[in-house]
Design a protein around this motif. Structure first.
Motif, PDB file in Angstrom:
ATOM      1  N   LEU A 184       0.818  -1.204   0.000  1.00  0.00           N
ATOM      2  CA  LEU A 184       0.000   0.000   0.000  1.00  0.00           C
ATOM      3  C   LEU A 184       0.859   1.264   0.000  1.00  0.00           C
ATOM      4  O   LEU A 184       0.323   2.372  -0.077  1.00  0.00           O
ATOM      5  CB  LEU A 184      -0.927  -0.001   1.221  1.00  0.00           C
ATOM      6  N   ASN A 185       2.176   1.103   0.101  1.00  0.00           N
ATOM      7  CA  ASN A 185       3.062   2.266   0.109  1.00  0.00           C
ATOM      8  C   ASN A 185       3.157   2.898  -1.271  1.00  0.00           C
ATOM      9  O   ASN A 185       3.127   2.205  -2.290  1.00  0.00           O
ATOM     10  CB  ASN A 185       4.470   1.874   0.574  1.00  0.00           C
ATOM     11  N   LYS A 186       3.301   4.190  -1.280  1.00  0.00           N
ATOM     12  CA  LYS A 186       3.481   4.915  -2.541  1.00  0.00           C
ATOM     13  C   LYS A 186       4.860   4.638  -3.127  1.00  0.00           C
ATOM     14  O   LYS A 186       5.021   4.504  -4.346  1.00  0.00           O
ATOM     15  CB  LYS A 186       3.307   6.413  -2.281  1.00  0.00           C
ATOM     16  N   LYS A 187       5.872   4.530  -2.254  1.00  0.00           N
ATOM     17  CA  LYS A 187       7.243   4.274  -2.692  1.00  0.00           C
ATOM     18  C   LYS A 187       7.601   2.810  -2.435  1.00  0.00           C
ATOM     19  O   LYS A 187       7.338   2.289  -1.357  1.00  0.00           O
ATOM     20  CB  LYS A 187       8.225   5.187  -1.955  1.00  0.00           C
ATOM     21  N   VAL A 188       8.175   2.156  -3.441  1.00  0.00           N
ATOM     22  CA  VAL A 188       8.589   0.758  -3.317  1.00  0.00           C
ATOM     23  C   VAL A 188      10.087   0.678  -3.608  1.00  0.00           C
ATOM     24  O   VAL A 188      10.535   1.036  -4.706  1.00  0.00           O
ATOM     25  CB  VAL A 188       7.821  -0.152  -4.296  1.00  0.00           C
ATOM     26  N   TRP A 189      10.844   0.177  -2.643  1.00  0.00           N
ATOM     27  CA  TRP A 189      12.297   0.092  -2.810  1.00  0.00           C
ATOM     28  C   TRP A 189      12.685  -1.149  -3.609  1.00  0.00           C
ATOM     29  O   TRP A 189      12.068  -2.202  -3.489  1.00  0.00           O
ATOM     30  CB  TRP A 189      12.995   0.063  -1.444  1.00  0.00           C
ATOM     31  N   LEU A 190      13.717  -0.994  -4.430  1.00  0.00           N
ATOM     32  CA  LEU A 190      14.268  -2.107  -5.192  1.00  0.00           C
ATOM     33  C   LEU A 190      15.462  -2.680  -4.451  1.00  0.00           C
ATOM     34  O   LEU A 190      16.084  -1.994  -3.627  1.00  0.00           O
ATOM     35  CB  LEU A 190      14.696  -1.635  -6.583  1.00  0.00           C
ATOM     36  N   LYS A 191      15.825  -3.921  -4.743  1.00  0.00           N
ATOM     37  CA  LYS A 191      16.940  -4.563  -4.046  1.00  0.00           C
ATOM     38  C   LYS A 191      18.264  -3.852  -4.304  1.00  0.00           C
ATOM     39  O   LYS A 191      19.150  -3.852  -3.455  1.00  0.00           O
ATOM     40  CB  LYS A 191      17.031  -6.024  -4.476  1.00  0.00           C
ATOM     41  N   CYS A 192      18.404  -3.228  -5.466  1.00  0.00           N
ATOM     42  CA  CYS A 192      19.666  -2.564  -5.809  1.00  0.00           C
ATOM     43  C   CYS A 192      19.847  -1.234  -5.087  1.00  0.00           C
ATOM     44  O   CYS A 192      20.932  -0.654  -5.103  1.00  0.00           O
ATOM     45  CB  CYS A 192      19.749  -2.342  -7.316  1.00  0.00           C
ATOM     46  N   GLY A 193      18.771  -0.721  -4.460  1.00  0.00           N
ATOM     47  CA  GLY A 193      18.850   0.575  -3.783  1.00  0.00           C
ATOM     48  C   GLY A 193      18.056   1.654  -4.475  1.00  0.00           C
ATOM     49  O   GLY A 193      17.853   2.739  -3.923  1.00  0.00           O
ATOM     50  N   GLY A 194      17.605   1.391  -5.705  1.00  0.00           N
ATOM     51  CA  GLY A 194      16.707   2.313  -6.388  1.00  0.00           C
ATOM     52  C   GLY A 194      15.290   2.146  -5.860  1.00  0.00           C
ATOM     53  O   GLY A 194      15.028   1.352  -4.958  1.00  0.00           O
ATOM     54  N   TYR A 195      14.355   2.888  -6.437  1.00  0.00           N
ATOM     55  CA  TYR A 195      12.964   2.756  -5.998  1.00  0.00           C
ATOM     56  C   TYR A 195      12.012   3.212  -7.101  1.00  0.00           C
ATOM     57  O   TYR A 195      12.411   3.905  -8.045  1.00  0.00           O
ATOM     58  CB  TYR A 195      12.702   3.545  -4.708  1.00  0.00           C
ATOM     59  N   ILE A 196      10.762   2.790  -6.969  1.00  0.00           N
ATOM     60  CA  ILE A 196       9.716   3.270  -7.871  1.00  0.00           C
ATOM     61  C   ILE A 196       8.659   3.986  -7.039  1.00  0.00           C
ATOM     62  O   ILE A 196       8.464   3.675  -5.861  1.00  0.00           O
ATOM     63  CB  ILE A 196       9.073   2.121  -8.685  1.00  0.00           C
ATOM     64  N   VAL A 197       7.999   4.949  -7.645  1.00  0.00           N
ATOM     65  CA  VAL A 197       6.916   5.695  -7.002  1.00  0.00           C
ATOM     66  C   VAL A 197       5.665   5.496  -7.835  1.00  0.00           C
ATOM     67  O   VAL A 197       5.670   5.726  -9.046  1.00  0.00           O
ATOM     68  CB  VAL A 197       7.246   7.200  -6.878  1.00  0.00           C
ATOM     69  N   ILE A 198       4.584   5.053  -7.189  1.00  0.00           N
ATOM     70  CA  ILE A 198       3.335   4.769  -7.885  1.00  0.00           C
ATOM     71  C   ILE A 198       2.313   5.818  -7.503  1.00  0.00           C
ATOM     72  O   ILE A 198       1.941   5.958  -6.334  1.00  0.00           O
ATOM     73  CB  ILE A 198       2.816   3.358  -7.531  1.00  0.00           C
ATOM     74  N   ASP A 199       1.864   6.585  -8.499  1.00  0.00           N
ATOM     75  CA  ASP A 199       0.881   7.647  -8.288  1.00  0.00           C
ATOM     76  C   ASP A 199      -0.365   7.353  -9.097  1.00  0.00           C
ATOM     77  O   ASP A 199      -0.276   7.062 -10.287  1.00  0.00           O
ATOM     78  CB  ASP A 199       1.433   9.012  -8.707  1.00  0.00           C
ATOM     79  N   ARG A 200      -1.529   7.448  -8.458  1.00  0.00           N
ATOM     80  CA  ARG A 200      -2.797   7.213  -9.149  1.00  0.00           C
ATOM     81  C   ARG A 200      -3.514   8.537  -9.397  1.00  0.00           C
ATOM     82  O   ARG A 200      -3.596   9.384  -8.514  1.00  0.00           O
ATOM     83  CB  ARG A 200      -3.695   6.297  -8.309  1.00  0.00           C
ATOM     84  N   THR A 201      -4.005   8.722 -10.595  1.00  0.00           N
ATOM     85  CA  THR A 201      -4.853   9.858 -10.919  1.00  0.00           C
ATOM     86  C   THR A 201      -6.212   9.322 -11.340  1.00  0.00           C
ATOM     87  O   THR A 201      -6.426   8.109 -11.414  1.00  0.00           O
ATOM     88  CB  THR A 201      -4.260  10.711 -12.051  1.00  0.00           C
ATOM     89  N   GLU A 202      -7.149  10.216 -11.636  1.00  0.00           N
ATOM     90  CA  GLU A 202      -8.484   9.790 -12.061  1.00  0.00           C
ATOM     91  C   GLU A 202      -8.431   9.017 -13.365  1.00  0.00           C
ATOM     92  O   GLU A 202      -9.165   8.049 -13.566  1.00  0.00           O
ATOM     93  CB  GLU A 202      -9.396  11.022 -12.221  1.00  0.00           C
ATOM     94  N   ALA A 203      -7.542   9.432 -14.275  1.00  0.00           N
ATOM     95  CA  ALA A 203      -7.530   8.855 -15.619  1.00  0.00           C
ATOM     96  C   ALA A 203      -6.502   7.748 -15.819  1.00  0.00           C
ATOM     97  O   ALA A 203      -6.675   6.889 -16.676  1.00  0.00           O
ATOM     98  CB  ALA A 203      -7.286   9.956 -16.655  1.00  0.00           C
ATOM     99  N   LEU A 204      -5.417   7.769 -15.043  1.00  0.00           N
ATOM    100  CA  LEU A 204      -4.344   6.803 -15.285  1.00  0.00           C
ATOM    101  C   LEU A 204      -3.465   6.643 -14.053  1.00  0.00           C
ATOM    102  O   LEU A 204      -3.615   7.348 -13.061  1.00  0.00           O
ATOM    103  CB  LEU A 204      -3.499   7.238 -16.490  1.00  0.00           C
ATOM    104  N   THR A 205      -2.548   5.685 -14.143  1.00  0.00           N
ATOM    105  CA  THR A 205      -1.563   5.457 -13.088  1.00  0.00           C
ATOM    106  C   THR A 205      -0.180   5.779 -13.639  1.00  0.00           C
ATOM    107  O   THR A 205       0.163   5.361 -14.748  1.00  0.00           O
ATOM    108  CB  THR A 205      -1.597   3.997 -12.608  1.00  0.00           C
ATOM    109  N   VAL A 206       0.600   6.528 -12.882  1.00  0.00           N
ATOM    110  CA  VAL A 206       1.942   6.933 -13.293  1.00  0.00           C
ATOM    111  C   VAL A 206       2.970   6.281 -12.369  1.00  0.00           C
ATOM    112  O   VAL A 206       2.827   6.326 -11.147  1.00  0.00           O
ATOM    113  CB  VAL A 206       2.103   8.470 -13.252  1.00  0.00           C
TER     114      VAL A 206
END
Length: 494
Positions: A278-300
């Motif tokens: 449920l977190n907005k930020k998801v860490w990767l094993k290498c130390g990077g991360y992804i950020v998941i943002d939801r809008t009305e029309a799409l997911t970024v």
């Protein structure tokens, strides 16, 4: 790779977790308030026909009318329909208000929209899908061996009921005619029961309810690739064993009853994984991360290197981060059940070879997803466009509510804006009240903003307004909700 299905039945709620190598990749939740409708068949009544939309709204007895588009109407209703000047069928010549019609839900009600339905009724079994109003044979795309596809196609054609279609599911791979025939007989018996109910049912009413979440999991998820199916409820364990005995007896030994006096999701360390999903930020094993943002029309989805600095050069660092992100993104789409338009902003790659490698990796990881996905390609801005079929509300909708403080934005007023809001309220009350004291009620955390500098601003206000300003904390207030009023005496009551 070890694959497990863990089921928690408690507090009137059923949760089904699919683990791949101990990693949570899919989670399904069903409760009395959130029961799935997809697959259910209703006898309904046409409430309205909208020529401009080429669609109709159907009363199926649900709180919201179901939506039926002309492309989801089968030939049994279209035959005899008139075409317009462009040669296309017009829905007003197919359906009329008040007409009774049998429909099946293909998409859950989401938000303010009612469920989406079709007249093309399909009944899924263990190995086959019976297509009741179409005459064709199809083979699951996940069965890739051409020789096996041809073998299954020949078997399906030999047992295909007249005027109906069959689709061989992935689990039908390497199965013989006896297995497929047994599955078909169960589906034909079910269809006959539905046809009988159709004739006698009240309108609107439910005439066939698909399996609940637990039994759907047995039918659709519990395949030979699953090492064990664990459930913590004795009564529901018995239901699972009975259905498994009927569909795939050789899998029954893999069903386990969890008898420990301990929460099953805690035992398998699933609860923590759900919290992270449920977190907005998801860490990767290498130390990077992804950020998941939801809008009305799409997911970024945005990819960042984060703490990863690499070992050789920048291009290799970027490539490794993007490849790891592609794997995590495919997993998160399944886990969160994200549907609709999805835009992915990978870290910019200058080489065409690296871009193609990341796109190919994303496509390969998405092959595990049972929900239809399509990677459209890379835009001129370097963004990856893709779509994922939206069938039901995403996971976060079932497990989270909008914050009453930030109203779902994820933001509250900054310190400066909050102080300005206090000043405006004080000025407003000073202009309307002759009381010597202006009492300002604020949230306890907001009161922490009254630092030395801000206290000087308050003293300045008291001086120019010639009034005392008194602050009272009130925990029932929202963080950025300020209530100011004129009073004659000091008060400690919120």
């Amino acid at each position: 790779m070890s694959n497990e299905i863990i089921v928690d039945v408690s507090m009137g709620q059923t949760r089904v977790a699919l683990l791949e190598d101990k990693e949570l990749v899919e989670l399904y939740v069903e409760s009395p308030e959130h029961q799935g409708m997809v697959g259910n068949i209703y006898r309904g009544r046409v409430e309205s026909v909208l020529q401009g939309m080429q669609a109709a709204f159907i009363d199926i007895g649900y709180e919201k009318n179901a939506f039926l588009h002309i492309r989801d109407i089968g030939a049994e209703y279209k035959d005899g329909g008139k075409t317009n000047n462009s040669g296309k069928l017009c829905i007003t010549d197919i359906l009329k208000e008040g007409q009774e019609i049998t429909v099946q839900v293909i998409k859950e009600a989401i938000g303010t929209k009612g469920p989406r339905v079709t007249t093309n009724i399909t009944l899924p079994g263990r190995y086959l899908v019976l297509v009741t109003h179409a005459d064709y044979v199809g083979i699951s795309k996940r069965i890739t061996n051409e020789q096996e596809r041809n073998r299954l196609r020949e078997i399906a054609k030999s047992i295909q009921p007249k005027g109906m279609g069959l689709i061989v599911r992935t689990e039908g791979e390497e199965k013989g005619i006896q297995d497929l025939m047994q599955d078909l007989n169960l589906l034909l018996k079910l269809w006959n029961n539905i046809k009988a109910a159709e004739q006698s049912a009240q309108v609107p009413s439910l005439i066939h309810k698909d399996f609940d979440l637990l039994l759907r999991s047995v039918r659709d998820l519990f395949t030979y690739s699953i090492d064990k199916f664990v459930i913590n409820n004795r009564e529901q364990y018995t239901r699972v064993v009975e259905l498994t005995d009927m569909l795939s007896p050789s899998l029954t030994s893999r069903v386990e009853y969890f008898s420990k006096d301990y929460p099953v999701f805690e035992y398998y360390k699933i609860e923590n994984k759900i919290d992270k999903s449920l977190n907005k930020k998801v860490w990767l094993k290498c130390g990077g991360y992804i950020v998941i943002d939801r809008t009305e029309a799409l997911t970024v989805i945005d990819v960042n290197t984060g703490k990863y600095v690499g070992e050789t050069d920048l291009e290799e660092t970027v490539l490794k981060t993007n490849l790891e992100a592609a794997k995590e993104i495919a997993k998160q789409l399944r886990l969160r059940d994200i549907g609709g338009i999805i835009i992915i902003d990978f870290i910019d790659m200058h080489g065409q070879e690296h871009r193609e490698k990341v796109i190919e990796a994303l496509k390969n990881y998405l092959k595990k997803d049972k929900t239809k996905t399509t990677v459209v390609g890379i835009t001129q801005l370097g963004l990856v466009e893709m779509t994922r079929k939206k069938v039901r509300d995403r996971l976060e909708t079932l497990m989270q509510l909008d914050c009453p403080n930030c109203r779902g934005t994820g933001k509250v007023l900054s310190n400066e804006m909050l102080i300005r809001l206090i000043e405006r309220e004080v000025y407003r009350v000073a202009n309307q009240s002759i009381a010597p004291i202006i009492q300002v009620k604020i949230h306890p955390e907001a009161s922490l903003l009254l630092s030395k500098d801000n206290k000087n601003r308050i003293k300045y206000l008291e001086k120019i307004l010639n009034k005392e300003i008194q602050f009272k904390t009130c925990s029932s207030l929202k963080y950025d909700n300020i209530i100011a009023e004129g009073v004659d005496n000091h008060s400690n009551v919120c």
